[in-house]
Design a protein around this motif. Structure first.
Motif, short mmCIF file in Angstrom:
data_model
loop_
_atom_site.label_atom_id
_atom_site.label_comp_id
_atom_site.label_asym_id
_atom_site.label_seq_id
_atom_site.Cartn_x
_atom_site.Cartn_y
_atom_site.Cartn_z
N ALA A 126 0.84 -1.21 0.00
CA ALA A 126 0.00 0.00 0.00
C ALA A 126 0.87 1.25 0.00
N LEU A 127 1.96 1.24 0.77
CA LEU A 127 2.86 2.41 0.80
C LEU A 127 3.53 2.62 -0.55
N LEU A 128 4.01 1.54 -1.15
CA LEU A 128 4.64 1.67 -2.47
C LEU A 128 3.63 2.12 -3.51
N ALA A 129 2.37 1.65 -3.39
CA ALA A 129 1.34 2.08 -4.32
C ALA A 129 1.10 3.57 -4.21
N ALA A 130 1.14 4.11 -2.98
CA ALA A 130 0.88 5.53 -2.77
C ALA A 130 2.08 6.39 -3.14
N THR A 131 3.23 5.79 -3.41
CA THR A 131 4.40 6.57 -3.79
C THR A 131 4.87 6.29 -5.22
N THR A 132 4.55 5.13 -5.76
CA THR A 132 5.06 4.79 -7.09
C THR A 132 3.97 4.77 -8.14
N GLY A 133 2.84 4.13 -7.86
CA GLY A 133 1.80 4.00 -8.87
C GLY A 133 2.15 3.03 -9.99
N VAL A 134 3.20 2.23 -9.82
CA VAL A 134 3.66 1.32 -10.87
C VAL A 134 3.60 -0.11 -10.34
N VAL A 135 2.81 -0.96 -10.98
CA VAL A 135 2.64 -2.34 -10.52
C VAL A 135 3.93 -3.13 -10.66
N ALA A 136 4.60 -3.00 -11.77
CA ALA A 136 5.80 -3.79 -12.02
C ALA A 136 6.85 -3.56 -10.94
N ALA A 137 7.07 -2.29 -10.58
CA ALA A 137 8.08 -1.97 -9.57
C ALA A 137 7.73 -2.60 -8.23
N PHE B 268 -9.42 7.10 -2.91
CA PHE B 268 -8.56 7.00 -1.73
C PHE B 268 -9.09 5.98 -0.73
N ILE B 269 -10.36 6.11 -0.34
CA ILE B 269 -10.94 5.21 0.65
C ILE B 269 -11.10 3.78 0.10
N PRO B 270 -11.62 3.57 -1.13
CA PRO B 270 -11.67 2.20 -1.65
C PRO B 270 -10.32 1.49 -1.67
N GLY B 271 -9.24 2.22 -1.95
CA GLY B 271 -7.92 1.60 -1.94
C GLY B 271 -7.53 1.12 -0.55
N LEU B 272 -7.82 1.93 0.47
CA LEU B 272 -7.52 1.53 1.84
C LEU B 272 -8.39 0.35 2.28
N VAL B 273 -9.67 0.37 1.89
CA VAL B 273 -10.57 -0.73 2.25
C VAL B 273 -10.11 -2.03 1.59
N LEU B 274 -9.65 -1.96 0.35
CA LEU B 274 -9.17 -3.16 -0.34
C LEU B 274 -7.93 -3.72 0.37
N SER B 275 -7.05 -2.84 0.83
CA SER B 275 -5.88 -3.31 1.59
C SER B 275 -6.33 -4.01 2.86
N ALA B 276 -7.35 -3.46 3.53
CA ALA B 276 -7.86 -4.08 4.75
C ALA B 276 -8.48 -5.46 4.45
N LEU B 277 -9.13 -5.60 3.30
CA LEU B 277 -9.70 -6.90 2.93
C LEU B 277 -8.59 -7.93 2.70
N TYR B 278 -7.49 -7.52 2.08
CA TYR B 278 -6.36 -8.43 1.92
C TYR B 278 -5.84 -8.90 3.28
N ALA B 279 -5.68 -7.94 4.20
CA ALA B 279 -5.19 -8.29 5.54
C ALA B 279 -6.20 -9.20 6.25
N SER B 280 -7.49 -8.98 6.03
CA SER B 280 -8.51 -9.85 6.65
C SER B 280 -8.39 -11.27 6.13
N TYR B 281 -8.10 -11.43 4.85
CA TYR B 281 -7.91 -12.77 4.30
C TYR B 281 -6.72 -13.47 4.96
N VAL B 282 -5.62 -12.73 5.14
CA VAL B 282 -4.45 -13.33 5.81
C VAL B 282 -4.81 -13.72 7.23
#
Length: 660
Positions: A122-133, A195-209
């Motif tokens: 999530a941090l890299l997404a908010a600073t890079t915006g590049v999936v490959a990196a 902004f909020i959907p991105g954070l919620v999606l990260s929380a869903l990933y963590a919930s799966y873990v």
């Protein structure tokens, strides 16, 4: 037969494009070739189309202007800036520092490494915006560690690939820039809405873990205590110090911005900026005091986490904060982010004394990769422009609009069908291709149904994120496959032989996260407030309650709204006006008569001298009336043929302003 083909040119053209893409031809050339080929056919069939085809050879003259419009698009200029920023951060080793430190922080918790990967993703997404990196960095750094400590290969590969795709929905995302451009909306609004959907999606990933750690704890074990560093002299980890610093920074940021006008994502980013400034200042002071006196008021863990977290958080504020509060456009924010990443990498090289952190070769490779990606995007967009010229000429946009608007269920039915279609197309098309081919066709239909286009764009952005996770053509899976070990390898730390990761394990690991992304699409549709908060600061006007008051002119207090009138007691005369402007003649346009209820004045013969002076009305007893200059009486002439002989008012020609 020719007439039938002419009247069904749009679906034939779209189906032919899909066939070209499935055959494996490059997208940009498939779009351009289909556009030109069907343009020739359309021109020949236009006479028998019954008006459904409006193509002609001179229309090709508009192609250079359309291509120049692509090159002249300031919004798309943000793509190379954000790409360069992400590549510099990834290649300078900042992602490695983040993963190592956050992995140490979460390590002893069951599933801690997976949580760390999601958090860093999530941090890299908010600073890079590049999936490959993001995917390549986490695959190179985290995957060997997760395999070393016994993580299930499917869970490990799925978490890494899915966390890397967060760069597609968390701003500053490249897909959101393209989406906003294709829908004709503000990139800043699109960022704030996502902004909020991105954070919620990260929380869903963590919930799966978390669920996996409860159901299958052996799949996500915690690190052994001896594998965790950054300990104090007494052997403790210093987590209490980190917790106190986090709470102090958070409360300081909140109270500093509590009285401001900012709300929503703006408020969060600005609070974060104040909090990280305070935390960084305390960490630097702790480091200086420790060097001078040997006393430290922060633990090693708190200081290390602060020093590692500040650079990406600083870039988040530099990019998103300036965009959200309106200081910079997305293009300017991307330029500042790219420059900030270069300066941070150079500073990191100076601090660590490591030339590998930043050098000319690193910058050159990052610029070359940025140029390739930018050229890829521009060529696809040029092909899309050629395709759309022909597609619109055969009324393809009307065909798509009628097809989608007539779906049963209104807005809900439209959203369900469109998302299923985009989900299926994502098996074969990249998100850039979907954005340039499909979105321009869906946007007008959504707008006609009354769907907010920012909300619609975020929904499709979450949906198109699955294009990176779909077997068999998901690019995130390909990126991970390129860095994941295939054959058994010897671990550098333990010296044990570890089995590699198969392609099937990577694909199976991605499936749960594709399902989570589909659930997220449903949540955004069901709870539009997650996106629509971007409108919270826009004043809403009810047209039915608008009142227009026209005050009197010339007397005390008779100015326009917001302007003072004539001060009482000055007794100034109202201004007198001369004749009509030169060239307009001495009468109003024919047909304009006296307002209903007023009898017309008798016609007066034109004279060389002004008409008789009309005396001013008697002043009211309460206050003296202003002096009124002589006003000539208007002369009227009947209009031939007008109903009731409606007169036309003629203004005298020899009016002069009164002498002061």
């Amino acid at each position: 037969m020719a007439a039938w083909i002419a009247q069904n040119m749009a679906p034939i053209m779209f189906a032919s494009l899909v066939v070209f893409l499935l055959l494996g031809y490059p997208v940009a050339f498939s779009l351009g070739a289909c556009g030109l080929f069907f343009f020739i056919i359309g021109v020949e069939l236009a006479p028998v189309s019954g008006g459904s085809i409006s193509l002609s050879w001179p229309l090709l003259n508009s192609l250079p202007e359309r291509i120049f419009g692509v090159m002249n698009n300031d919004t798309l200029l943000a793509i190379p800036f954000f790409t360069l920023m992400g590549l510099v951060l990834e290649r300078s080793g900042m992602a490695e520092d983040l993963l190592d430190t956050i992995g140490q922080l979460f390590g002893t918790i069951r599933g801690g490494l997976a949580y760390a990967v999601i958090f860093v993703g999530a941090l890299l997404a908010a600073t890079t915006g590049v999936v490959a990196a993001s995917v390549i960095s986490m695959g190179l750094i985290s995957l060997p560690i997760m395999l070393r400590y016994g993580y299930d290969r499917r869970v490990a590969s799925g978490v890494i690939a899915a966390s890397g795709t967060l760069a597609q929905i968390i701003p500053p995302s490249l897909v959101l820039i393209v989406m906003a451009d294709q829908l004709g909306k503000s990139v800043g609004d699109m960022y704030e809405g996502a902004f909020i959907p991105g954070l919620v999606l990260s929380a869903l990933y963590a919930s799966y873990v978390f669920i996996v750690s409860m159901v299958k704890p052996e799949y996500v074990p915690g690190l052994p205590p001896e594998a965790v560093g950054f300990r104090e002299a007494d052997g403790s980890r210093g987590l209490l110090s980190l917790l106190v610093l986090t709470l102090l920074s958070g409360f300081a940021g909140y109270f500093a911005m509590a009285g401001s006008k900012y709300r929503g994502a703006d408020f969060v980013v600005l609070c974060m900026a104040v909090g990280i400034a305070l935390a960084f200042g305390l960490a630097v002071l702790n480091w200086i005091v420790g060097k001078v006196t040997g006393f430290r008021f922060l633990s090693h863990m708190a200081q290390q986490v602060t020093f590692v977290m500040v650079p990406p958080l600083f870039l988040i504020f530099l990019v998103l904060g300036t965009i959200f509060i309106g200081v910079a456009t997305p293009t300017e924010g991307g330029a500042m982010g790219a420059m900030g990443a270069i300066l941070l990498a150079a500073f990191k090289r100076w601090i660590d004394g490591n030339p590998k952190r930043f050098n000319f070769a690193l910058l050159k490779s990052a610029v070359e990769a940025t140029a390739k990606l930018s050229a890829f995007v521009v060529f696809i967009l040029i092909g899309a422009r050629i395709f759309s010229l022909t597609f619109y000429g055969v009324n393809g946009h009307l065909w798509v609009e009628h097809l989608l608007v007539s779906l049963p269920g209104g807005q809900a039915g439209f959203l369900i069908v469109v998302n299923i279609m985009v989900f299926l197309l994502a098996f074969f098309l990249d998100f850039f291709e979907l954005a340039f081919i499909v979105i321009p066709l869906l946007g007008p239909a959504a707008e006609k149904l009354g769907i907010d286009l920012i909300w619609f764009g975020v929904i499709l952005g979450v949906n198109m994120q699955t294009s990176f996770m779909h077997p068999p053509f998901g690019f995130a899976l390909f990126y991970l496959r390129s860095v994941a070990p295939v054959a058994p390898f010897v671990d550098k730390v333990t010296g044990k032989t570890t089995a590699g990761v198969t392609t099937g394990e990577i694909y199976w690991g991605a499936i749960p996260f594709v399902i989570i992304q589909c659930i997220m699409v449903g949540l955004v549709i069901a709870f539009p407030g997650m996106v629509m908060h971007y409108k919270s600061q826009v004043p809403v006007m009810d047209p039915s309650k608008v009142q227009i008051n026209i005050p009197g002119l010339g007397g005390p207090g008779g100015g326009l709204p917001g302007l003072p009138g004539i001060p009482g007691g000055l007794n100034l005369p109202p201004p007198a006006f001369g004749g009509p402007p030169p060239g307009l003649g001495g009468s109003l346009p024919p047909g304009l008569g006296v307002p209903p209820g007023l009898s017309p004045a008798p016609a007066a013969a034109p004279a060389a001298t002004p008409a008789a002076v009309v005396p001013a009305p008697a002043p009211a007893p309460a206050a003296p009336a202003p002096v009124v200059p002589a006003v000539p009486a208007p002369a009227t002439t009947p209009v031939p043929g007008a109903p009731g002989g409606s007169p036309v008012i003629e203004l005298p020609k020899d009016l002069t302003p009164p002498k002061q």
